[in-house]
Enzyme design. Sequence first.
Site, PDB file in Angstrom:
ATOM      1  N   TYR A 172      28.808  27.319 -44.971  1.00  0.00           N
ATOM      2  CA  TYR A 172      29.451  26.411 -44.015  1.00  0.00           C
ATOM      3  C   TYR A 172      30.706  27.051 -43.442  1.00  0.00           C
ATOM      4  O   TYR A 172      30.928  27.039 -42.233  1.00  0.00           O
ATOM      5  CB  TYR A 172      29.776  25.078 -44.690  1.00  0.00           C
ATOM      6  CG  TYR A 172      30.321  24.051 -43.737  1.00  0.00           C
ATOM      7  CD1 TYR A 172      29.526  23.531 -42.714  1.00  0.00           C
ATOM      8  CD2 TYR A 172      31.630  23.585 -43.840  1.00  0.00           C
ATOM      9  CE1 TYR A 172      30.025  22.586 -41.828  1.00  0.00           C
ATOM     10  CE2 TYR A 172      32.133  22.639 -42.964  1.00  0.00           C
ATOM     11  CZ  TYR A 172      31.322  22.152 -41.962  1.00  0.00           C
ATOM     12  OH  TYR A 172      31.827  21.207 -41.073  1.00  0.00           O
ATOM     13  N   SER A 222      35.841  23.021 -37.580  1.00  0.00           N
ATOM     14  CA  SER A 222      36.306  22.439 -38.843  1.00  0.00           C
ATOM     15  C   SER A 222      37.542  23.204 -39.281  1.00  0.00           C
ATOM     16  O   SER A 222      37.773  24.335 -38.828  1.00  0.00           O
ATOM     17  CB  SER A 222      35.200  22.640 -39.898  1.00  0.00           C
ATOM     18  OG  SER A 222      35.668  22.284 -41.172  1.00  0.00           O
TER      19      SER A 222
HETATM   20  O1  NJP Z   1      28.061  14.242 -39.777  1.00  0.00           O
HETATM   21  P1  NJP Z   1      26.742  13.355 -39.606  1.00  0.00           P
HETATM   22  P2  NJP Z   1      29.457  14.325 -38.995  1.00  0.00           P
HETATM   23  N1  NJP Z   1      19.435  18.802 -33.724  1.00  0.00           N
HETATM   24  O2  NJP Z   1      25.800  13.923 -40.613  1.00  0.00           O
HETATM   25  C1  NJP Z   1      22.906  15.780 -35.887  1.00  0.00           C
HETATM   26  C2  NJP Z   1      31.624  18.571 -38.304  1.00  0.00           C
HETATM   27  N2  NJP Z   1      32.589  18.274 -39.345  1.00  0.00           N
HETATM   28  O3  NJP Z   1      29.564  13.351 -37.917  1.00  0.00           O
HETATM   29  O4  NJP Z   1      19.289  14.891 -35.579  1.00  0.00           O
HETATM   30  C3  NJP Z   1      20.168  17.808 -33.195  1.00  0.00           C
HETATM   31  O5  NJP Z   1      27.053  11.906 -39.645  1.00  0.00           O
HETATM   32  C4  NJP Z   1      22.493  14.535 -36.649  1.00  0.00           C
HETATM   33  O6  NJP Z   1      21.468  13.835 -35.944  1.00  0.00           O
HETATM   34  P3  NJP Z   1      19.892  13.778 -36.342  1.00  0.00           P
HETATM   35  C5  NJP Z   1      30.217  18.884 -38.791  1.00  0.00           C
HETATM   36  O7  NJP Z   1      30.084  20.209 -39.224  1.00  0.00           O
HETATM   37  C6  NJP Z   1      32.470  17.181 -40.146  1.00  0.00           C
HETATM   38  O8  NJP Z   1      30.488  14.355 -40.040  1.00  0.00           O
HETATM   39  O9  NJP Z   1      19.468  12.429 -35.839  1.00  0.00           O
HETATM   40  N3  NJP Z   1      21.078  17.103 -33.885  1.00  0.00           N
HETATM   41  C7  NJP Z   1      23.770  13.729 -36.612  1.00  0.00           C
HETATM   42  O10 NJP Z   1      23.817  12.940 -35.442  1.00  0.00           O
HETATM   43  C8  NJP Z   1      29.416  18.622 -37.527  1.00  0.00           C
HETATM   44  O11 NJP Z   1      29.419  19.738 -36.672  1.00  0.00           O
HETATM   45  C9  NJP Z   1      33.415  16.956 -41.151  1.00  0.00           C
HETATM   46  O12 NJP Z   1      19.799  13.915 -37.826  1.00  0.00           O
HETATM   47  C10 NJP Z   1      21.225  17.416 -35.185  1.00  0.00           C
HETATM   48  C11 NJP Z   1      24.865  14.785 -36.555  1.00  0.00           C
HETATM   49  O13 NJP Z   1      24.234  16.044 -36.267  1.00  0.00           O
HETATM   50  C12 NJP Z   1      30.171  17.470 -36.878  1.00  0.00           C
HETATM   51  O14 NJP Z   1      31.463  17.427 -37.482  1.00  0.00           O
HETATM   52  C13 NJP Z   1      34.465  17.820 -41.306  1.00  0.00           C
HETATM   53  C14 NJP Z   1      20.494  18.443 -35.805  1.00  0.00           C
HETATM   54  C15 NJP Z   1      25.596  14.921 -37.866  1.00  0.00           C
HETATM   55  O15 NJP Z   1      26.230  13.714 -38.151  1.00  0.00           O
HETATM   56  C16 NJP Z   1      29.534  16.108 -37.029  1.00  0.00           C
HETATM   57  O16 NJP Z   1      29.346  15.806 -38.395  1.00  0.00           O
HETATM   58  C17 NJP Z   1      34.572  18.908 -40.486  1.00  0.00           C
HETATM   59  C18 NJP Z   1      19.569  19.132 -35.018  1.00  0.00           C
HETATM   60  N4  NJP Z   1      18.803  20.111 -35.521  1.00  0.00           N
HETATM   61  C19 NJP Z   1      33.632  19.126 -39.507  1.00  0.00           C
HETATM   62  N5  NJP Z   1      20.878  18.516 -37.106  1.00  0.00           N
HETATM   63  C20 NJP Z   1      33.357  15.793 -42.089  1.00  0.00           C
HETATM   64  N6  NJP Z   1      32.507  14.794 -41.842  1.00  0.00           N
HETATM   65  O17 NJP Z   1      34.116  15.779 -43.090  1.00  0.00           O
HETATM   66  C21 NJP Z   1      21.807  17.562 -37.293  1.00  0.00           C
HETATM   67  O18 NJP Z   1      35.595  19.731 -40.668  1.00  0.00           O
HETATM   68  N7  NJP Z   1      22.023  16.901 -36.135  1.00  0.00           N
END
Ligand code: NJP
Length: 240
Positions: A144, A131
């Site tokens: 974060y 990020s």
């Molecule tokens: O968010 P979201 P993003 N084990 O919530 C999964 C970074 N980022 O696409 O397990 C396995 O739609 C969760 O899946 P589920 C951010 O830090 C974002 O925006 O089914 N998976 C879901 O598929 C992150 O690293 C922004 O709940 C786990 C996914 O993670 C990445 O981008 C800005 C899990 C999250 O999808 C993707 O985020 C930035 C687990 N224990 C960086 N826990 C932004 N959106 O503004 C969660 O700078 N997941």
Amino acid sequence: MRKTAVVTGASSGIGEATARRLAAEGYDVVAGARRRERLEKLAAETPSIRPVTLDVTSQESVDALAASLERCDVLVNNAGGAHGLEPVADGRLDDWQRMYDVNVLGSLRVTQALLPRLVESGDGVLVMLTSTAAFDAYEGGGGYVAAKHAQRTMAETLRLELVGKPVRIVEIAPGMVQTEGFAVTRFRGDEAAAARVYAGVPDPLTAGDVADAIAWAVTRPAHVNIDRMVIRPRAQAAQH
Ligand code: NJP
């Protein structure tokens, strides 16, 4: 021989878009996350995507993923997110632990389990989704910011340790991306508050914008290492 890409956190947002994008590039994609039903839907739409139930906070779950793979040429450590916006002085330890366990230790678990496969590939690519918070502190960033800094330095250290081995390390550092989950978990489910934040940045990035960057970086020829791509919405371009 078709290559295999593993994408963690592929049930929504950037991970889902990246799974689709890499499948379109001709990869067999292993899509991991906890919400199995969403992965099944994704796989039903795109036959070269295989759903795998994955919790990156569980070593057993990560080991099962590794055992299910015949090969791994690309790993996208994308699973992650933010919880809470309190100042450091009021930060909740359980939030910090959760952010570390998913973003930092989750990436570490999956990296350790799949690194031998990336080396065997002969041209492995590991993508670390960090990020702009991995460089800049901001008020309310708290755990974060700390977790994303840790992920960034993990990637940098790994790159040094892998000199001479056929694995490239790519860091992808986005600014604000409008995804389904990120702002909502950050605001503890308060979707109206999340929407207000997005309203403050006109034209945030889409998950597809970030997926395009990831796909471009991993499909460069083997001698080309893209160390890092910082991608921001134009409205955030000059911010630090
Ligand atoms: O968010 P979201 P993003 N084990 O919530 C999964 C970074 N980022 O696409 O397990 C396995 O739609 C969760 O899946 P589920 C951010 O830090 C974002 O925006 O089914 N998976 C879901 O598929 C992150 O690293 C922004 O709940 C786990 C996914 O993670 C990445 O981008 C800005 C899990 C999250 O999808 C993707 O985020 C930035 C687990 N224990 C960086 N826990 C932004 N959106 O503004 C969660 O700078 N997941």
